[in-house]
Design a protein around this motif. Sequence first.
Motif, PDB file in Angstrom:
ATOM      1  N   PHE A 170      27.951  30.635 -36.456  1.00 43.69           N
ATOM      2  CA  PHE A 170      28.350  29.442 -37.555  1.00 43.69           C
ATOM      3  C   PHE A 170      27.419  30.103 -38.832  1.00 43.69           C
ATOM      4  O   PHE A 170      26.598  31.085 -38.695  1.00 43.69           O
ATOM      5  CB  PHE A 170      27.915  28.081 -37.146  1.00 43.69           C
ATOM      6  N   MET A 171      27.854  29.596 -39.857  1.00 42.89           N
ATOM      7  CA  MET A 171      27.025  29.705 -41.171  1.00 42.89           C
ATOM      8  C   MET A 171      25.855  28.811 -41.255  1.00 42.89           C
ATOM      9  O   MET A 171      25.950  27.888 -41.120  1.00 42.89           O
ATOM     10  CB  MET A 171      28.023  29.446 -42.461  1.00 42.89           C
ATOM     11  N   ARG A 172      24.826  29.582 -41.661  1.00 38.34           N
ATOM     12  CA  ARG A 172      23.522  28.857 -41.733  1.00 38.34           C
ATOM     13  C   ARG A 172      23.052  28.987 -43.329  1.00 38.34           C
ATOM     14  O   ARG A 172      23.150  29.960 -43.791  1.00 38.34           O
ATOM     15  CB  ARG A 172      22.275  29.511 -40.822  1.00 38.34           C
ATOM     16  N   VAL A 173      22.702  27.869 -43.661  1.00 39.99           N
ATOM     17  CA  VAL A 173      22.298  27.741 -44.932  1.00 39.99           C
ATOM     18  C   VAL A 173      20.917  27.264 -45.034  1.00 39.99           C
ATOM     19  O   VAL A 173      20.600  26.359 -44.305  1.00 39.99           O
ATOM     20  CB  VAL A 173      23.301  26.894 -46.009  1.00 39.99           C
ATOM     21  N   LYS A 207      18.781  25.306 -33.443  1.00 41.64           N
ATOM     22  CA  LYS A 207      17.327  25.162 -33.277  1.00 41.64           C
ATOM     23  C   LYS A 207      17.136  23.467 -33.257  1.00 41.64           C
ATOM     24  O   LYS A 207      18.083  22.842 -33.670  1.00 41.64           O
ATOM     25  CB  LYS A 207      16.549  25.636 -34.564  1.00 41.64           C
ATOM     26  N   GLU A 208      15.992  23.024 -32.899  1.00 41.77           N
ATOM     27  CA  GLU A 208      15.877  21.501 -32.873  1.00 41.77           C
ATOM     28  C   GLU A 208      16.005  20.568 -33.850  1.00 41.77           C
ATOM     29  O   GLU A 208      16.613  19.480 -33.781  1.00 41.77           O
ATOM     30  CB  GLU A 208      14.460  21.087 -31.887  1.00 41.77           C
ATOM     31  N   ASP A 209      15.698  21.177 -34.814  1.00 42.27           N
ATOM     32  CA  ASP A 209      15.476  20.466 -36.202  1.00 42.27           C
ATOM     33  C   ASP A 209      16.851  20.725 -37.075  1.00 42.27           C
ATOM     34  O   ASP A 209      17.061  20.352 -38.175  1.00 42.27           O
ATOM     35  CB  ASP A 209      14.575  20.800 -36.987  1.00 42.27           C
ATOM     36  N   ASP A 210      17.976  21.142 -36.531  1.00 44.15           N
ATOM     37  CA  ASP A 210      19.036  21.771 -37.213  1.00 44.15           C
ATOM     38  C   ASP A 210      20.169  20.447 -37.496  1.00 44.15           C
ATOM     39  O   ASP A 210      20.222  19.803 -36.273  1.00 44.15           O
ATOM     40  CB  ASP A 210      20.076  22.646 -36.476  1.00 44.15           C
ATOM     41  N   ALA A 227      27.781  15.978 -37.996  1.00 48.81           N
ATOM     42  CA  ALA A 227      28.772  15.375 -38.803  1.00 48.81           C
ATOM     43  C   ALA A 227      30.172  15.619 -38.362  1.00 48.81           C
ATOM     44  O   ALA A 227      30.380  16.813 -38.379  1.00 48.81           O
ATOM     45  CB  ALA A 227      28.589  15.718 -40.499  1.00 48.81           C
ATOM     46  N   GLU A 228      30.986  14.829 -38.245  1.00 46.52           N
ATOM     47  CA  GLU A 228      32.343  15.091 -37.805  1.00 46.52           C
ATOM     48  C   GLU A 228      33.459  15.382 -38.800  1.00 46.52           C
ATOM     49  O   GLU A 228      33.126  14.784 -39.948  1.00 46.52           O
ATOM     50  CB  GLU A 228      32.727  13.974 -36.889  1.00 46.52           C
ATOM     51  N   ASP A 252      16.257  21.022 -41.043  1.00 42.52           N
ATOM     52  CA  ASP A 252      15.726  19.847 -41.633  1.00 42.52           C
ATOM     53  C   ASP A 252      15.154  19.915 -42.845  1.00 42.52           C
ATOM     54  O   ASP A 252      15.358  19.188 -43.725  1.00 42.52           O
ATOM     55  CB  ASP A 252      14.837  19.031 -40.762  1.00 42.52           C
ATOM     56  N   MET A 253      14.025  20.899 -43.029  1.00 43.33           N
ATOM     57  CA  MET A 253      13.358  20.965 -44.110  1.00 43.33           C
ATOM     58  C   MET A 253      14.065  21.508 -45.500  1.00 43.33           C
ATOM     59  O   MET A 253      14.048  20.833 -46.479  1.00 43.33           O
ATOM     60  CB  MET A 253      12.077  21.959 -44.256  1.00 43.33           C
TER      61      MET A 253
END
Length: 129
Positions: free
Chosen positions: A47-50, A71-74, A4-5, A88-89
């Motif tokens: 970066f922040m991971r939620v 990761k691939e599903d990020d 998302a830009e 993604d989940m």
Amino acid sequence: MSLAEDTSAENGSTVPPTGGRSFGLTESAAKRITALLEQEENGETKFMRVSVEGGGCSGFQYDFGFDDEMKEDDHTFISHGVKVVVDDMSLDLLNGGELDYVNELLGAYFQVTNPNASSSCGCGTSFSI
């Protein structure tokens, strides 16, 4: 991986990633993340991971942390110049939500406004759908 830009530095809005799902952050959260990253070793690459995990007093709980590995599903969201990544989940449960940083008399903390949560615990760190 979706990106998302940052379309507006003024209001922090983002373009929703493929699939129409979105996640945002307030200017307050962006400022706090920036300050924390400045204190982190190799903070310029992190970066922040939620994410959402099972547990907590309401069934699910939010998890916040710094990461430097995609990761691939990020899915990546950039707002107010700050990068936030959601897997993604977790994004299924956080879709349309917003990360905020609250600084009040009782303390300071990250808080998620989650339109998908039907209830949450008193501390605000866990929720149910």
